[in-house]
Structure formats: C-alpha cells, structure tokens
Motif scaffolding. Structure first.
Motif, PDB file in Angstrom:
ATOM      1  N   UNK A 113      13.463   0.388  -3.073  1.00 56.77           N
ATOM      2  CA  UNK A 113      13.439  -0.817  -3.895  1.00 56.77           C
ATOM      3  C   UNK A 113      12.178  -1.628  -3.646  1.00 56.77           C
ATOM      4  N   UNK A 114      11.751  -2.356  -4.672  1.00 60.92           N
ATOM      5  CA  UNK A 114      10.658  -3.304  -4.502  1.00 60.92           C
ATOM      6  C   UNK A 114      11.102  -4.393  -3.536  1.00 60.92           C
ATOM      7  N   UNK A 115      10.157  -4.949  -2.813  1.00 61.73           N
ATOM      8  CA  UNK A 115      10.486  -5.983  -1.848  1.00 61.73           C
ATOM      9  C   UNK A 115      10.874  -5.442  -0.486  1.00 61.73           C
ATOM     10  N   UNK A 116      10.852  -4.122  -0.341  1.00 63.97           N
ATOM     11  CA  UNK A 116      11.132  -3.487   0.935  1.00 63.97           C
ATOM     12  C   UNK A 116       9.832  -2.878   1.466  1.00 63.97           C
ATOM     13  N   UNK A 117       9.751  -2.716   2.773  1.00 60.99           N
ATOM     14  CA  UNK A 117       8.574  -2.076   3.361  1.00 60.99           C
ATOM     15  C   UNK A 117       8.472  -0.651   2.845  1.00 60.99           C
ATOM     16  N   UNK A 118       7.302  -0.283   2.381  1.00 63.08           N
ATOM     17  CA  UNK A 118       7.102   1.028   1.788  1.00 63.08           C
ATOM     18  C   UNK A 118       6.387   1.952   2.769  1.00 63.08           C
ATOM     19  N   UNK A 120      -4.300   7.880  11.952  1.00 67.78           N
ATOM     20  CA  UNK A 120      -2.876   7.695  11.723  1.00 67.78           C
ATOM     21  C   UNK A 120      -2.667   6.544  10.770  1.00 67.78           C
ATOM     22  N   UNK A 121      -1.726   6.681   9.862  1.00 71.77           N
ATOM     23  CA  UNK A 121      -1.435   5.630   8.891  1.00 71.77           C
ATOM     24  C   UNK A 121      -0.062   5.046   9.213  1.00 71.77           C
ATOM     25  N   UNK A 122      -0.014   3.724   9.346  1.00 70.64           N
ATOM     26  CA  UNK A 122       1.202   3.010   9.718  1.00 70.64           C
ATOM     27  C   UNK A 122       1.641   2.082   8.580  1.00 70.64           C
ATOM     28  N   UNK A 123       2.949   1.942   8.409  1.00 72.34           N
ATOM     29  CA  UNK A 123       3.490   1.001   7.435  1.00 72.34           C
ATOM     30  C   UNK A 123       3.467  -0.405   8.016  1.00 72.34           C
ATOM     31  N   UNK A 124       3.958  -1.386   7.242  1.00 77.98           N
ATOM     32  CA  UNK A 124       3.861  -2.788   7.642  1.00 77.98           C
ATOM     33  C   UNK A 124       4.654  -3.116   8.892  1.00 77.98           C
ATOM     34  N   UNK A 125       5.658  -2.294   9.233  1.00 77.71           N
ATOM     35  CA  UNK A 125       6.429  -2.526  10.458  1.00 77.71           C
ATOM     36  C   UNK A 125       5.940  -1.645  11.605  1.00 77.71           C
ATOM     37  N   UNK A 126       4.735  -1.106  11.469  1.00 79.10           N
ATOM     38  CA  UNK A 126       4.105  -0.252  12.475  1.00 79.10           C
ATOM     39  C   UNK A 126       4.881   1.046  12.722  1.00 79.10           C
ATOM     40  N   UNK A 167       4.879 -11.460  10.701  1.00 79.92           N
ATOM     41  CA  UNK A 167       4.298 -11.560   9.368  1.00 79.92           C
ATOM     42  C   UNK A 167       5.049 -10.672   8.383  1.00 79.92           C
ATOM     43  N   UNK A 168       5.428  -9.469   8.829  1.00 74.78           N
ATOM     44  CA  UNK A 168       6.176  -8.564   7.955  1.00 74.78           C
ATOM     45  C   UNK A 168       7.534  -9.153   7.587  1.00 74.78           C
ATOM     46  N   UNK A 169       8.211  -9.785   8.554  1.00 75.29           N
ATOM     47  CA  UNK A 169       9.512 -10.407   8.282  1.00 75.29           C
ATOM     48  C   UNK A 169       9.367 -11.506   7.238  1.00 75.29           C
ATOM     49  N   UNK A 170       8.282 -12.266   7.310  1.00 76.51           N
ATOM     50  CA  UNK A 170       8.084 -13.347   6.338  1.00 76.51           C
ATOM     51  C   UNK A 170       7.835 -12.806   4.932  1.00 76.51           C
ATOM     52  N   UNK A 172       8.895  -9.623   3.898  1.00 72.51           N
ATOM     53  CA  UNK A 172       9.978  -8.725   3.492  1.00 72.51           C
ATOM     54  C   UNK A 172      11.307  -9.248   4.059  1.00 72.51           C
ATOM     55  N   UNK A 173      11.740 -10.421   3.637  1.00 70.32           N
ATOM     56  CA  UNK A 173      12.957 -11.014   4.220  1.00 70.32           C
ATOM     57  C   UNK A 173      14.222 -10.227   3.929  1.00 70.32           C
ATOM     58  N   UNK A 174      14.201  -9.374   2.883  1.00 69.33           N
ATOM     59  CA  UNK A 174      15.387  -8.612   2.534  1.00 69.33           C
ATOM     60  C   UNK A 174      15.413  -7.206   3.092  1.00 69.33           C
ATOM     61  N   UNK A 175      14.456  -6.852   3.943  1.00 72.65           N
ATOM     62  CA  UNK A 175      14.392  -5.486   4.464  1.00 72.65           C
ATOM     63  C   UNK A 175      15.331  -5.355   5.661  1.00 72.65           C
ATOM     64  N   UNK A 176      16.461  -4.690   5.456  1.00 68.38           N
ATOM     65  CA  UNK A 176      17.474  -4.569   6.509  1.00 68.38           C
ATOM     66  C   UNK A 176      16.981  -3.733   7.678  1.00 68.38           C
ATOM     67  N   UNK A 177      16.182  -2.706   7.400  1.00 60.43           N
ATOM     68  CA  UNK A 177      15.681  -1.844   8.476  1.00 60.43           C
ATOM     69  C   UNK A 177      14.752  -2.625   9.397  1.00 60.43           C
ATOM     70  N   UNK A 178      13.915  -3.466   8.819  1.00 60.77           N
ATOM     71  CA  UNK A 178      13.034  -4.304   9.629  1.00 60.77           C
ATOM     72  C   UNK A 178      13.837  -5.292  10.461  1.00 60.77           C
TER      73      UNK A 178
END
Length: 302
Positions: free
Chosen positions: A96-101, A121-127, A189-192, A194-200
């Motif tokens: 879904x949009x609004x989630x860490x990709x 190495x390529x990392x997503x927004x939650x490292x 910063x990622x939490x701010x 992506x506030x709806x990302x349950x995995x984060x």
C-alpha cells in the motif's frame, strides 16, 4: 482459462527472459543461449533455491509469501505497475501507499550492477537491506543466508537475534555512540513519514524493549545527524582489517539509501578489495540456534 498460479509462473518466466544478464550484473559469454536470465541467476538474485523458482514457474509451488514475491519483483527489476501485477497474480494485495517500500527501481539496479567493483548495498527507509551486489557479498558475506526480516541494520546494532549474530566487527571513525544515534534518528524520521506502517512500529517497539541503548537514543530530545558518510574499519576473518570510505547516497523519489564502500586507488585497502574481487572470499559466521551458514551481511558500520 489460466489459473492465477499459472499466470504467476508465466509472468516470472516472461520477465526473466526479458531481463538482460548484464543489467543484473552477470557477465555475458559467447556460449550463452538463454536470451535473459538463467533460472539459477534469478534464484541467486532473489535469495531463493533454484528448485523453488522452477516450481513457482511451473505452478507447482503454491501461495508464495509477500517477501518472496517482493524479492522476485526486485530481482526482475519490475516497475511498480508490474510489481503490483505480480502480487495480484500470487493472490496477494500489492504494497500500500504510505508504507515503507522495498521496491528498488530498475535504473538503480542497473547503475549498481555496472559498478561491480564497488561493494554496494541498498537499504529501505527503516534500514532493511533489500539489494546487494557480488562485491558486497565478498566483503560482508551473502545476506541471503540471513532471513529477510533479520536483514535490518537497527536489529543488527540493537537486537539480540540472527541479525546481530551475523554482523562483522566494524568500527566507525566517528565512534559507536554517534553512529548508533544517527541510525535511531533515521528511524525517528521514518516513523514521522510512515505513521501507519505497522512493521516499522513493531521494529521500534521490539528494540525499545530489548535494548537500553536504543531506548535511550529514542528518548533523547537531541536531534542527531542522519547517517550519510563515514570511514569504516572492517575486520574480515580471511584478509584482516580493511579501512574503507563509506558513503550513503539517497535515492530521490524511492526513499532508499545506496551504501557504497571504496578505497583510494593504489592503497593497500584497494589491494585487499581486489583480492576479494578475484578470489571471491566470503566470511564464515556461526548463527545461533544451530543455524550455521557460510556468509554474513554488511552494514554501514557500528
């Protein structure tokens, strides 16, 4: 009418045939007959077994997980529209949009593949580590031996599971406290964003519960600098210490971090990288709970 499962296998096969080996970082030889990636090459890129990829393509493997489909989408360098099509053909909802990709654009993969002499190495927004090249594996070991959920730098630094066990000893020129604080700042910063990302959210709550250091960094009111560049000393078990410049490049529009390690031309550290490149030396690491594998995985340091 074809079933969704047969559609899934047909899509994987068609997109595998479409992807040029050079764009995925593989050398093209005169005796090569396949127009695209070989099945074993796709398996290597996605961190799957060749037999499992075969069964997926033939429709014999049922209900692939979202992690497997995401890994295949990255390995096949699919666009977002194609990625979503692959998820739906597997009977899954697309991210879904609004989630860490964890989606790595094809252009970024082609760029990284062409820089084959550099560990990337390529990392997503939650490292979370979502893509790596052959030289990354040569320096840090093959991340495929670590479960996907454990390929997270914050878990490696602050957790007590497989991610932490798999990290090589790496020293940051800035010191461990500054580095740790910068990673926590990135997560804040990622939490701010992506506030709806349950995995984060689960990641943050988990680390606050198991690590006093993480909890202290998280609670501090001081804003730490985000992690962008550093000089690292990596203790490789086969060739000794390697001192490398670590740079973190932000990928605009994709919210990804491309981490690179380089050494000055002609230096002894550049020579060590050349040795790893030629010999393909990998680290050996013993994972807890009787899980032992040849390989480790890298991170920007600690």
């Amino acid at each position: 009418m074809a079933s969704p499962r047969s559609d899934f296998g047909a899509l994987v096969r068609a997109w595998r045939d479409r992807l040029a080996p050079a764009d995925a970082g593989f050398a093209v030889t005169d005796g090569r007959r396949a127009p695209g990636l070989r099945r074993e090459e796709l398996a290597q890129l996605a961190g799957l077994s060749v037999d499992y990829v075969l069964r997926l393509e033939q429709g014999r493997a049922k209900n692939p997980s979202a992690q497997v489909v995401g890994a295949l989408a990255r390995a096949l360098q699919l666009s977002r529209t194609e990625r979503d099509q692959l998820f739906r053909s597997a009977g899954l909802l697309p991210p879904r949009d609004g989630m860490i990709s964890a989606h790595v654009p094809a252009g970024i993969q082609r760029l990284a593949a062409r820089l084959g002499d550099v560990p990337i190495g390529v990392f997503s927004a939650d490292w979370t580590l979502v893509w790596w090249n052959t030289m990354w594996s040569a320096v840090f070991g093959d991340a495929a031996v670590v479960p996907p959920a454990e390929r997270n730098l914050a878990r490696a630094l602050f957790g007590n599971g497989l991610a932490h066990a798999a990290m090589l000893p790496v020293q940051s020129e800035r010191g461990p406290d500054v580095f740790e604080a910068s990673i926590v700042a990135d997560l804040k910063d990622a939490v701010s964003r992506y506030p709806g990302d349950a995995q984060l959210d689960r990641l943050v709550q988990e680390l606050r519960g198991v690590s006093d250091a993480f909890a202290q960094h998280w609670a501090t009111q001081t804003t730490a600098a985000r992690h962008t560049t550093d000089r690292k000393t990596i203790r490789h078990p086969e060739i000794g210490d390697i001192q490398l410049d670590c740079d973190v490049l932000i990928v605009p529009g994709a919210d990804l971090r491309m981490v690179t390690y380089t050494a000055a031309t002609g230096s002894s550290d550049a020579g060590k990288l050349d040795l790893l490149r030629v010999a393909g030396v990998h680290t050996a690491i013993a994972l807890p709970e009787r899980e032992t594998a040849r390989g480790s995985w890298g991170a920007p340091g600690m």
